[in-house]
Design an enzyme around this catalytic site. Structure first.
Site, PDB file in Angstrom:
ATOM      1  N   LYS A 152       2.431   9.689   8.546  1.00  0.00           N
ATOM      2  CA  LYS A 152       1.620   8.926   9.651  1.00  0.00           C
ATOM      3  C   LYS A 152       1.872   9.685  11.053  1.00  0.00           C
ATOM      4  CE  LYS A 152      -1.055   5.178   7.787  1.00  0.00           C
ATOM      5  NZ  LYS A 152      -0.789   4.876   6.583  1.00  0.00           N
ATOM      6  N   PHE A 154       0.914  -1.207  -0.060  1.00  0.00           N
ATOM      7  CA  PHE A 154       0.076   0.090  -0.121  1.00  0.00           C
ATOM      8  C   PHE A 154       0.946   1.106   0.028  1.00  0.00           C
ATOM      9  CE2 PHE A 154      -2.574   3.438   1.755  1.00  0.00           C
ATOM     10  CZ  PHE A 154      -3.654   3.380   0.994  1.00  0.00           C
ATOM     11  N   ASP A 174       9.179   2.452   1.869  1.00  0.00           N
ATOM     12  CA  ASP A 174       8.019   3.333   2.479  1.00  0.00           C
ATOM     13  C   ASP A 174       7.689   2.915   3.744  1.00  0.00           C
ATOM     14  OD1 ASP A 174       5.725   3.903   3.053  1.00  0.00           O
ATOM     15  OD2 ASP A 174       4.515   3.482   1.267  1.00  0.00           O
TER      16      ASP A 174
HETATM   17  C1  LIG Z   1      -0.887   4.965   5.307  1.00  0.00           C
HETATM   18  C2  LIG Z   1       0.130   4.841   4.169  1.00  0.00           C
HETATM   19  C3  LIG Z   1       0.282   5.307   3.141  1.00  0.00           C
HETATM   20  C4  LIG Z   1      -0.363   6.621   2.717  1.00  0.00           C
HETATM   21  O1  LIG Z   1      -0.509   7.780   3.489  1.00  0.00           O
HETATM   22  P1  LIG Z   1      -1.706   8.817   3.731  1.00  0.00           P
HETATM   23  O2  LIG Z   1      -1.310   9.732   4.502  1.00  0.00           O
HETATM   24  O3  LIG Z   1      -2.999   8.022   3.744  1.00  0.00           O
HETATM   25  O4  LIG Z   1      -1.560   9.267   2.023  1.00  0.00           O
HETATM   26  C5  LIG Z   1       1.324   5.012   2.319  1.00  0.00           C
HETATM   27  N1  LIG Z   1       2.168   3.894   2.736  1.00  0.00           N
HETATM   28  C6  LIG Z   1       1.910   3.343   3.699  1.00  0.00           C
HETATM   29  C7  LIG Z   1       2.969   1.941   3.851  1.00  0.00           C
HETATM   30  C8  LIG Z   1       0.968   3.683   4.518  1.00  0.00           C
HETATM   31  O5  LIG Z   1       0.747   2.885   5.659  1.00  0.00           O
END
Ligand SMILES: *Cc1c(COP(=O)(O)O)cnc(C)c1O
Length: 390
Positions: A245, A131, A216
């Site tokens: 986050k 994600f 990420d």
């Molecule tokens: C939550 C998340 C995102 C996206 O972050 P947003 O602030 O919702 O755009 C991207 N990568 C990972 C691994 C995430 O957990």
């Protein structure tokens, strides 16, 4: 009756509204208390209303909220220095969310190849069920049908491979490949922890093929797994890393971190953000980094993570419907052999917030300041719910 007639229905929401929080506890508008073992999806790593976060917001709100990036922002420079002090990175680009941080990483990878006179190398390899966000580029990076459906045509230049499989990455590398982008642990996929050598194998592939490696760490970073950044367990360093986050404890912020050499591809005018790294977000980011850097904080996350995982493993051993418990630091999950939605919903009705991932996983991301007593209460609620269901 639709209780939210003026809100776009893009979320399926539980009919609960929280109005106050302190530490691991949330209270709803009826005064009922809950144990928050989700932390707003890994955002409130310092718990709700941490005194240092509240103080930083208060102080900065009285001084200056926003100026914009046409001028120097000393607090942004300070936060960038603090973040580079935690990892491989030398420079930071600030934005306002995880998707934007990954968008910056994707643009930086393409621009770096362009500056190297290799603009035919634009492709980014990502992993199935990863994600990376909801913008068009980052949802294209997110190899999940439920995220992509309805948004065709997607962006060109992404290739998907199975997670935790370096051979598949090697096989996918071609003349157009610019970068490999993965989560050190897949969060939304249900806390999928790769083999210990996975990130190092990707580092090796990136080196051998002269590619950029992007981690990420939006969910795994900021102390969540017991290191400041999860990849620091592996010994492998990325070329680009993203954070968001928990970075400013709930004040929106995102960051794309990299080396000075790669960062130089972003020359003046090539990327930007109006809010990115504004004084408020930077001040709260600084308070958050300082709290995580406090002596003993990360080792306490490791210790508490082990305690939580031991409790979850005990539940997995005793309850037939649970096939596995897994975790790293305070990022944990139990795998059910049937749908987990009902269990999550009953947990909520008994005062425990957790989330359902991929249909059959119950994920826990408690605040890193959680106590053993709170973990005992959460484990007892979860065990009771699973006992009633299976
Ligand atoms: C939550 C998340 C995102 C996206 O972050 P947003 O602030 O919702 O755009 C991207 N990568 C990972 C691994 C995430 O957990």
């Amino acid at each position: 009756m639709n209780k939210m007639p003026h809100v776009v229905p893009s979320y399926s929401r539980f009919p609960v509204a929280f109005v106050r929080g302190e530490g691991t506890t949330l209270w709803d508008d009826q005064g009922v208390a809950y144990l928050d073992f989700l932390s707003g999806i890994g955002v409130n790593n310092l718990g709700h209303c941490h005194p240092k976060v509240v103080a930083a917001i208060r102080q900065q709100a009285e001084r200056l909220l926003h100026t914009c990036n046409l001028y120097r922002i000393p607090l942004q420079e300070e936060l960038a220095a603090a973040l580079t002090g935690t990892c491989f990175a030398e420079q930071v680009f600030f934005c306002n969310s995880g998707a934007e941080a990954n968008e910056a990483a994707i643009k930086l990878a393409r621009k770096t190849m362009y500056e190297r006179k290799q603009s035919h190398r634009y492709e980014i390899i990502t992993a199935h069920d990863g994600f990376h966000g909801r913008t068009l580029a980052t949802l294209t990076a997110t190899a999940q049908d439920k995220v992509q459906r309805g948004y065709a045509p997607l962006l060109e230049g992404f290739k998907y491979v199975p997670y935790n499989n370096p051979q598949a990455v090697e096989h996918a590398i071609g003349e157009h490949t610019a970068a490999i982008m993965v989560e050190p642990i897949q969060g939304e996929a249900g806390v999928i922890i790769p083999d210990p050598g996975y990130l190092a194998a990707l580092r090796d592939l990136a080196d051998r093929h002269d590619l950029l490696l992007i981690f990420d760490e939006i969910q795994t970073g900021m102390g969540r797994t017991g290191r400041f950044w999860c990849h620091q367990y592996s010994g492998a360093q990325p070329d680009i890393m993203t954070s968001a986050k928990a970075l400013a404890s709930g004040v929106p912020i995102g960051a794309c971190l990299t080396t000075a050499r790669i960062a130089s591809s972003f020359s003046p005018g090539s990327h930007g953000s109006t809010f990115g790294g504004n004084p408020l977000a930077s001040a709260v980011g600084l308070a958050t980094v300082a709290a995580i850097n406090e002596e003993g904080f990360l080792s306490s996350v490791v210790e508490k993570g082990n305690y939580l995982l031991a409790g979850l493993k005990k539940i997995a051993a005793n309850r037939k419907g649970v096939t596995e418990a897994r975790g790293c630091g305070l990022m944990a999950a139990v795998q059910l052999n049937s749908p987990a939605e009902e269990a999550v919903s009953i947990c909520l009705s008994r005062g425990l917030l957790v989330s359902c991932q991929q249909g059959t996983v119950i994920r826990m991301l408690p605040p890193l300041i959680v106590t053993k007593e709170e973990m005992d209460r959460a484990l007892a609620i979860l065990d009771g719910v699973l006992n009633d269901l299976f």
